[in-house]
Each structure stands twice: as C-alpha cells, then as structure tokens.
Design a protein around this motif. Structure first.
Motif, PDB file in Angstrom:
ATOM      1  N   GLU A  58       0.825  -1.219   0.000  1.00 56.00           N
ATOM      2  CA  GLU A  58       0.000   0.000   0.000  1.00 56.00           C
ATOM      3  C   GLU A  58       0.854   1.263   0.000  1.00 56.00           C
ATOM      4  O   GLU A  58       0.374   2.345  -0.317  1.00 56.00           O
ATOM      5  N   TRP A  59       2.132   1.117   0.349  1.00 56.48           N
ATOM      6  CA  TRP A  59       3.052   2.266   0.374  1.00 56.48           C
ATOM      7  C   TRP A  59       3.790   2.428  -0.948  1.00 56.48           C
ATOM      8  O   TRP A  59       4.057   3.543  -1.393  1.00 56.48           O
ATOM      9  N   LEU A  60       4.125   1.309  -1.599  1.00 54.59           N
ATOM     10  CA  LEU A  60       4.900   1.362  -2.846  1.00 54.59           C
ATOM     11  C   LEU A  60       4.089   2.047  -3.956  1.00 54.59           C
ATOM     12  O   LEU A  60       2.876   1.864  -4.052  1.00 54.59           O
ATOM     13  N   PRO A  61       4.763   2.842  -4.810  1.00 54.94           N
ATOM     14  CA  PRO A  61       4.035   3.665  -5.788  1.00 54.94           C
ATOM     15  C   PRO A  61       3.170   2.906  -6.789  1.00 54.94           C
ATOM     16  O   PRO A  61       2.101   3.379  -7.166  1.00 54.94           O
ATOM     17  N   ILE A  62       3.584   1.715  -7.209  1.00 57.29           N
ATOM     18  CA  ILE A  62       2.827   1.002  -8.263  1.00 57.29           C
ATOM     19  C   ILE A  62       1.559   0.355  -7.706  1.00 57.29           C
ATOM     20  O   ILE A  62       0.518   0.331  -8.361  1.00 57.29           O
ATOM     21  N   THR A  63       1.649  -0.175  -6.468  1.00 54.30           N
ATOM     22  CA  THR A  63       0.508  -0.940  -5.922  1.00 54.30           C
ATOM     23  C   THR A  63      -0.302  -0.157  -4.890  1.00 54.30           C
ATOM     24  O   THR A  63      -1.242  -0.690  -4.307  1.00 54.30           O
ATOM     25  N   LYS A  65      12.496   0.995   6.928  1.00 53.86           N
ATOM     26  CA  LYS A  65      11.087   1.251   7.218  1.00 53.86           C
ATOM     27  C   LYS A  65      10.497   2.135   6.120  1.00 53.86           C
ATOM     28  O   LYS A  65      11.152   3.090   5.675  1.00 53.86           O
ATOM     29  N   PRO A  66       9.258   1.838   5.651  1.00 56.78           N
ATOM     30  CA  PRO A  66       8.640   2.661   4.598  1.00 56.78           C
ATOM     31  C   PRO A  66       8.171   4.016   5.158  1.00 56.78           C
ATOM     32  O   PRO A  66       7.047   4.156   5.629  1.00 56.78           O
ATOM     33  N   THR A  67       9.077   4.999   5.140  1.00 59.90           N
ATOM     34  CA  THR A  67       8.765   6.318   5.703  1.00 59.90           C
ATOM     35  C   THR A  67       8.834   7.395   4.623  1.00 59.90           C
ATOM     36  O   THR A  67       9.421   7.181   3.560  1.00 59.90           O
ATOM     37  N   TRP A  68       8.270   8.567   4.935  1.00 65.20           N
ATOM     38  CA  TRP A  68       8.284   9.673   3.967  1.00 65.20           C
ATOM     39  C   TRP A  68       9.693  10.165   3.725  1.00 65.20           C
ATOM     40  O   TRP A  68      10.046  10.547   2.615  1.00 65.20           O
ATOM     41  N   PHE A 109      11.763  10.666   0.341  1.00 68.91           N
ATOM     42  CA  PHE A 109      12.286  12.004   0.064  1.00 68.91           C
ATOM     43  C   PHE A 109      13.754  11.928  -0.374  1.00 68.91           C
ATOM     44  O   PHE A 109      14.150  12.499  -1.394  1.00 68.91           O
ATOM     45  N   ILE A 110      14.557  11.179   0.391  1.00 68.97           N
ATOM     46  CA  ILE A 110      16.001  11.072   0.091  1.00 68.97           C
ATOM     47  C   ILE A 110      16.221  10.310  -1.214  1.00 68.97           C
ATOM     48  O   ILE A 110      16.971  10.744  -2.092  1.00 68.97           O
ATOM     49  N   THR A 111      15.540   9.166  -1.363  1.00 67.86           N
ATOM     50  CA  THR A 111      15.718   8.307  -2.544  1.00 67.86           C
ATOM     51  C   THR A 111      15.394   9.056  -3.832  1.00 67.86           C
ATOM     52  O   THR A 111      16.179   9.047  -4.792  1.00 67.86           O
ATOM     53  N   ARG A 112      14.246   9.715  -3.848  1.00 64.54           N
ATOM     54  CA  ARG A 112      13.805  10.370  -5.078  1.00 64.54           C
ATOM     55  C   ARG A 112      14.649  11.599  -5.409  1.00 64.54           C
ATOM     56  O   ARG A 112      14.924  11.862  -6.579  1.00 64.54           O
ATOM     57  N   ASN A 113      15.069  12.342  -4.381  1.00 68.41           N
ATOM     58  CA  ASN A 113      15.945  13.487  -4.644  1.00 68.41           C
ATOM     59  C   ASN A 113      17.294  13.046  -5.218  1.00 68.41           C
ATOM     60  O   ASN A 113      17.840  13.696  -6.111  1.00 68.41           O
ATOM     61  N   ILE A 114      17.813  11.932  -4.708  1.00 64.93           N
ATOM     62  CA  ILE A 114      19.089  11.407  -5.234  1.00 64.93           C
ATOM     63  C   ILE A 114      18.928  11.018  -6.696  1.00 64.93           C
ATOM     64  O   ILE A 114      19.792  11.309  -7.525  1.00 64.93           O
ATOM     65  N   LEU A 144      13.514   1.117  -6.679  1.00 66.06           N
ATOM     66  CA  LEU A 144      14.423   1.550  -5.616  1.00 66.06           C
ATOM     67  C   LEU A 144      13.782   1.360  -4.241  1.00 66.06           C
ATOM     68  O   LEU A 144      14.408   0.843  -3.311  1.00 66.06           O
ATOM     69  N   GLU A 145      12.510   1.761  -4.126  1.00 66.50           N
ATOM     70  CA  GLU A 145      11.831   1.686  -2.832  1.00 66.50           C
ATOM     71  C   GLU A 145      11.547   0.231  -2.443  1.00 66.50           C
ATOM     72  O   GLU A 145      11.592  -0.125  -1.263  1.00 66.50           O
ATOM     73  N   THR A 146      11.253  -0.624  -3.439  1.00 66.99           N
ATOM     74  CA  THR A 146      11.056  -2.063  -3.168  1.00 66.99           C
ATOM     75  C   THR A 146      12.351  -2.673  -2.644  1.00 66.99           C
ATOM     76  O   THR A 146      12.358  -3.429  -1.665  1.00 66.99           O
ATOM     77  N   LEU A 147      13.472  -2.329  -3.297  1.00 67.18           N
ATOM     78  CA  LEU A 147      14.787  -2.837  -2.889  1.00 67.18           C
ATOM     79  C   LEU A 147      15.101  -2.413  -1.454  1.00 67.18           C
ATOM     80  O   LEU A 147      15.505  -3.227  -0.617  1.00 67.18           O
TER      81      LEU A 147
END
Length: 437
Positions: free
Chosen positions: A14-19, A337-340, A344-349, A326-329
């Motif tokens: 429910e947190w991952l963008p695709i699902t 932990k699936p946090t905001w 934030f860090i992953t996508r900015n990188i 990236l977020e699944t990995l």
C-alpha cells in the motif's frame, strides 16, 4: 483466490508507488500512454523519413506501429493471466515466464536502461527547449546575456525535485494529462505550420549521403530512431496496475480501451508530422522540424514551451517505475522502514543523478541510439512475444506462433542493426561532443 500476504506485506504494498492505488479510470491509461509514447522525438521523424525515403520510410513507420500495438496487446492480456494474481511490474511477468532469477536478470537491466536513459534525455530536451525559448524572447543583441545549457538544465530539474514526491501514478495523472495535451499540440504545430508553408520550390527527395555505405548506415541509425519512438511498453504493466480489477471485470478491458485511443493519437501525431514535414522540406529538413520552420517566432516559442511541459510529464511517467524498484529494494530487501523521509532522500538522489548526467553529457541523445538499441528493441518488440510463446505455448506453425516469430526476428534484427548505425554516427559526431558544455 485468497490473499496470502502478511499484514506487513500488505502495508508495504500500500506504500509502494505502483501498488498503492487501484482506482484509475480507463482514460488515465490513454493519457499516460500518450505521454510515455509521444516524446519530443516526434519532431525528428521528418528527418528520419529523409534518411529512409518514401517507400521504406512509410513501411517502417506503419510496421513499427502495428508490431508495437500487437506486443502491447500481449502485455495487457498477460497482466492477469494467472487467476487471482496481477503482474504489476514488467519484471514480475518476466519472472513468471523465465523463472525467478533469470526473469529478473533478463528484464530489469533493460528496463532500467530505457527508463533512466529516457529521463536523462528528457532533462537535456527540457533544458534545450527552455534555452531556445530564452534565446527567441531575449536576443543577445537586445542586451540579454546568454545562459549556459548547464544552468538551464538545473532550472528544469528544480521542477522534478518537487514533482517527484507525488506518491504514485494516480497522483501524477493531472501532470500526465497536461503533458499528453502538449504533445498533441506541438505535433500539430509541427505538421500544420509545415503544411501552411507549402512544398518548398527547390524541394529534393534524393539521397542524404553521397556514398552507398553512408546511405546504409544512416538507414540502420534511422531504424533505431523510429523504433525508439515506441518506448511505452516499459511502463504499461505498471500503468495497468493502477486500474481496479475483479474476476467479472478484469483490468484488461478498460486498459485496452485506453491503449487503443492512445495509439490512434500516436498515429495522428507520428504519421502527420513525419509525412507532411518530409513532403514540404524534402531531404533538407532539419533534425528538429521546428528549426526548419523558423518563423513565425511566437509559434516556435509556443511549441518549445509545449515541449517543456510535455517532457516534465514524460519524465515523471518513466521515473515512477524506477522509484518503485528503488523503494522495493530498500524496504523489502534491505529492510528499511517505509517512511516519507526514505522516499524524500531516494527520489531526490535519483533526480540529482539524472540532472548531473544531463549536464555532463548534453549529447546523451546521440549515445542513446547505441545503448538503447540493446534495451529498447527487446522490451518493446520481441520480449513480449518470447514471454507469450513461453507461457501460452501456441501450436507450432499456428497463426499465433508464426506472428510471434516474425516479430522476434524483426526485433532481433533491429537490436543488432540500430547500434551499428548509431556507433558510426557517434564516431562521426564525436569531435563536436563536449562534456559539461
């Protein structure tokens, strides 16, 4: 079929963008697919026609459209071929067809090359279009200073440092709709302004290269250019994953309706720009049809602004599956932990990475033909066919078996020939390439 996922797995999905969202309407798939397909490369199609000539050019355009529509239909069909299960990501379908490990190794590297490569090219394209707008509005003779492309790419990237934090496909549907409208708009400007100019008095439809060898290599390169205009397959399963599905009403119905409408729009954009542009300017047409048009200035400014808005949407469409990977990995494999703030860090990188590459390699579009040849052709033209043969096992020499093998043979030829042509093109143009220019 019962849901066998644990509570923790459900929360992660429910947190991952695709699902995370399953509430998309069929028309979402239309504008997501148009945004993914109709890139700024449509403006170079008249130049592709000039390299191919009338007969081969029309044949390549039509064949590419038919084959990619067929392979897209296969992917839409295969999304839910196992009752109670959805293949929400391209690599999940690959794993079902080829096995857990082999499927990952076959699909993921190619999908990543396509998606990251396209995002880098869109960074450069957005920057160049913004620079063109600046140069037309504020001419150096009027006391305006020239702005380096590097700085303009940073300005363009700043939009993505904000938009990349939209969580999933549904949340970027407004951006995607705007991008789809813009792609239709600048394509219309491309062919309509050419048509209003009328066929040029000294138009010539002859060879674009003096030597036979040059003609052959240009043909190979252009095959790649036309083929790469159809890269939407890399995000199609991820788009379909956002559409609700029940046993009575599977997602393939609304998804296919959206795809058909998208492909009609693609045909209108591609065929009109390619054929009208080549008809009017012949072999002297520029790489970008807008450069051949030159005037009126306000129309060229508008078209370039449309390109900027479009590549903003396209960047997000291709970035979303990368964010998901990236977020699944990080969450499933590395147990973050699936946090905001992780998001934030992953996508900015990621945005910073594509921005840096675009600034360092502003000629990346020239290289994409070479690298992309190994990834675009398989993911779009023949991997879906191989999966279809592996999963459905149609009878030998049946119509389905023959059609799939024809697509596979043409796709493999494309994968071999396009990089050969692109490599020659890179060698010829290498003197003009400059890092951080």
């Amino acid at each position: 079929m019962a849901d066998v996922r644990s509570e923790e797995q459900k929360k992660i999905d429910e947190w991952l963008p695709i699902t995370s969202s399953r509430s998309a309407k069929w028309w979402y798939s239309t504008f997501h697919n148009v945004t993914a397909m109709v890139g700024a490369g449509v403006l170079s199609l008249p130049s592709a026609m000039a390299q191919l000539g009338w007969g081969p050019g029309v044949m390549v355009l039509v064949l590419s459209w038919i084959i990619t529509l067929y392979t897209l239909w296969q992917m839409v069909e295969m999304h839910e071929m196992v009752p109670g299960k959805r293949f929400d990501r391209y690599h999940e379908l690959g794993q079902h067809a080829f096995g857990e490990k082999l499927g990952l190794w076959i699909v993921v590297p190619q999908q990543v090359i396509v998606e990251v490569g396209v995002d880098i090219v869109y960074m450069v394209t957005g920057g160049r279009s913004l620079q063109k707008v600046h140069d037309l509005v504020c001419k150096p003779g009027d006391g305006c200073k020239e702005i380096k492309l590097s700085y303009i790419i940073m300005i363009f990237a700043s939009v993505h440092f904000v938009l990349s934090h939209l969580p999933n496909f549904d949340s970027i549907s407004g951006v995607s709709l705007a991008a789809a409208v813009m792609s239709l708009s600048y394509s219309t400007i491309g062919w309509a302004a050419s048509a209003s100019k009328g066929v040029q008095p000294d138009v010539n439809y002859g060879r674009t290269d003096e030597t036979d060898l040059g003609v052959v290599f240009n043909f190979f390169t252009t095959l790649g250019d036309v083929a790469f205009a159809y890269a939407g397959h890399n995000v199609v399963l991820e788009i379909q994953a956002t559409i609700p599905s029940t046993p009575e009403k599977p997602s393939k119905g609304p998804m296919w309706r959206g795809v058909v409408v998208a492909y009609i729009v693609v045909a209108v954009c591609y065929f009109l720009v390619a054929l009208v542009g080549y008809l009017v300017f012949g072999k002297d047409v520029e790489d970008n049809i807008l450069i051949s048009l030159q005037k009126p200035t306000w129309l060229i400014i508008m078209a370039n602004l449309f390109v900027v808005v479009h590549v903003i949407g396209s960047y997000q469409i291709y970035a979303m599956p990368v964010f998901d990977m990236l977020e699944t990995l990080l969450v499933k494999r590395l147990k973050f932990k699936p946090t905001w703030y992780l998001r934030f860090i992953t996508r900015n990188i990621y945005v910073a990475f594509t921005m840096f590459f675009a600034i360092a390699f502003p000629f990346f579009g020239g290289l994409l033909g070479f690298f992309g040849g190994f990834a675009f052709a398989p993911t779009t033209y023949f991997l879906p066919c191989i999966m279809w043969l592996a999963i459905y096992k149609p009878r030998r020499f049946s119509l389905s078996w023959i059609i799939n093998w024809i697509c596979i043979i043409l796709g493999v030829l494309l994968m071999i020939l396009a990089p050969i042509g692109a490599l020659r093109s890179i060698i010829i143009k290498a003197k003009g390439y400059a890092f951080f220019s």
